[in-house]
Design a protein around this motif. Sequence first.
Motif, PDB file in Angstrom:
ATOM      1  N   GLY A   1       3.245  -3.153  11.288  1.00 35.72           N
ATOM      2  CA  GLY A   1       2.047  -3.613  10.606  1.00 35.72           C
ATOM      3  C   GLY A   1       1.096  -4.341  11.539  1.00 35.72           C
ATOM      4  O   GLY A   1      -0.125  -4.181  11.451  1.00 35.72           O
TER       5      GLY A   1
ATOM      6  N   SER B   1      -0.044   4.434   0.397  1.00 32.98           N
ATOM      7  CA  SER B   1      -0.376   5.366   1.479  1.00 32.98           C
ATOM      8  C   SER B   1       0.024   4.810   2.843  1.00 32.98           C
ATOM      9  O   SER B   1       0.550   5.539   3.686  1.00 32.98           O
ATOM     10  CB  SER B   1      -1.863   5.702   1.447  1.00 32.98           C
ATOM     11  OG  SER B   1      -2.633   4.523   1.531  1.00 32.98           O
ATOM     12  N   ARG B   2      -0.190   3.514   3.070  1.00 30.64           N
ATOM     13  CA  ARG B   2       0.196   2.930   4.363  1.00 30.64           C
ATOM     14  C   ARG B   2       1.707   2.939   4.542  1.00 30.64           C
ATOM     15  O   ARG B   2       2.213   3.187   5.630  1.00 30.64           O
ATOM     16  CB  ARG B   2      -0.322   1.487   4.471  1.00 30.64           C
ATOM     17  CG  ARG B   2      -1.652   1.422   5.169  1.00 30.64           C
ATOM     18  CD  ARG B   2      -2.049   0.022   5.548  1.00 30.64           C
ATOM     19  NE  ARG B   2      -1.042  -0.623   6.375  1.00 30.64           N
ATOM     20  CZ  ARG B   2      -0.766  -1.916   6.356  1.00 30.64           C
ATOM     21  NH1 ARG B   2      -1.408  -2.709   5.531  1.00 30.64           N
ATOM     22  NH2 ARG B   2       0.142  -2.410   7.138  1.00 30.64           N
ATOM     23  N   SER B   3       2.434   2.680   3.460  1.00 32.32           N
ATOM     24  CA  SER B   3       3.896   2.721   3.536  1.00 32.32           C
ATOM     25  C   SER B   3       4.372   4.132   3.840  1.00 32.32           C
ATOM     26  O   SER B   3       5.298   4.329   4.626  1.00 32.32           O
ATOM     27  CB  SER B   3       4.519   2.240   2.220  1.00 32.32           C
ATOM     28  OG  SER B   3       4.166   0.914   1.966  1.00 32.32           O
TER      29      SER B   3
ATOM     30  N   THR C   1      -0.469  -1.742  13.752  1.00 36.13           N
ATOM     31  CA  THR C   1      -1.472  -1.008  12.972  1.00 36.13           C
ATOM     32  C   THR C   1      -2.732  -1.838  12.792  1.00 36.13           C
ATOM     33  O   THR C   1      -3.846  -1.327  12.936  1.00 36.13           O
ATOM     34  CB  THR C   1      -0.894  -0.624  11.597  1.00 36.13           C
ATOM     35  OG1 THR C   1       0.280   0.154  11.790  1.00 36.13           O
ATOM     36  CG2 THR C   1      -1.899   0.162  10.779  1.00 36.13           C
TER      37      THR C   1
ATOM     38  N   VAL D   1      -3.331  11.257   4.520  1.00 34.92           N
ATOM     39  CA  VAL D   1      -2.658  10.424   3.517  1.00 34.92           C
ATOM     40  C   VAL D   1      -1.787  11.281   2.600  1.00 34.92           C
ATOM     41  O   VAL D   1      -0.631  10.950   2.330  1.00 34.92           O
ATOM     42  CB  VAL D   1      -3.689   9.612   2.711  1.00 34.92           C
ATOM     43  CG1 VAL D   1      -3.041   8.911   1.541  1.00 34.92           C
ATOM     44  CG2 VAL D   1      -4.384   8.611   3.613  1.00 34.92           C
TER      45      VAL D   1
ATOM     46  N   SER E   1       0.840  -1.194   0.000  1.00 36.34           N
ATOM     47  CA  SER E   1       0.000   0.000   0.000  1.00 36.34           C
ATOM     48  C   SER E   1       0.877   1.247   0.000  1.00 36.34           C
ATOM     49  O   SER E   1       1.694   1.437   0.896  1.00 36.34           O
ATOM     50  CB  SER E   1      -0.900  -0.001   1.233  1.00 36.34           C
ATOM     51  OG  SER E   1      -1.542   1.236   1.359  1.00 36.34           O
TER      52      SER E   1
END
Length: 193
Positions: free
Chosen positions: A68, A52-54, A71, A98, A50
Motif C-alpha cells: 500500500g 478494486s485495489r485489493s 502504491t 480493474v 477498496s
Amino acid sequence: ALISFMESIAIAKALAAQHDYDIRAGQELFALGVTNLVGSMFSCFCVTGSFSRSAVANATGAQTQMAGIITGVGMLLVLLLLTPIFYHLPMFALAAIVINSVMSLVAYDVAIELYTLKRWDFGLWFVAFLGTLFVGPLEGIGIAVVMSICVVIYESVRPQLRILWRVPGTKLYRSIEEETAGQFVPGALIVQL
C-alpha cells in the motif's frame, strides 16, 4: 457505514478463502470504526477497503502493508510527473485493468453450490449480483434484502410438512426423505411442521 463494512468483510472473506487464512469480523469492524472516528476529526471521507485495489494487489502478489505504501508513493509520482501522459488514456483501458483483477474475486463456485442446494438462495445471490453490478452497491443490496424478507415471509406462511417414521431398533423418528429405512407406527400418521 454498514455498506462499507459489508464491502470490506466481503473482500476480506474472498481473499481469505483464496489464501487459506481466518478473518475476524469484529476486528475488521473495530478497525473501520476507529479509522472513521479519527478521520471524522479531520473532515475525511469514510474509510473502507477498496474492492478494486485489493483485487489488483492480490493479482500482483502483494502480501504485506508495504504494498500500500509503495502504491501510494507510485500514485503520487504519477500524479506529479506523468499526468500529461495519462490524460488522454481512455477510461475503458483503466476499467479493463480493474475488471481483469476483480474477476478472480467473484465466487462462481458459491453460485453453483447455491444452485444445487437451494434455488431460492441462488436467486437472491443472482439478484444481489446483478443489482450491485448494474444499479449500484447500496441499491443492489437493498433489493436483495427486500427479496430475502419476501422469501422468509413466503416460507413461513407455507410451512414444510414432513412425514416421520421410526428408525428401526431405536426410539428416534426421522423424515422419510432423510432416512431410507424405517417403520410406520400402526394406526398413526406422524407429521412434523
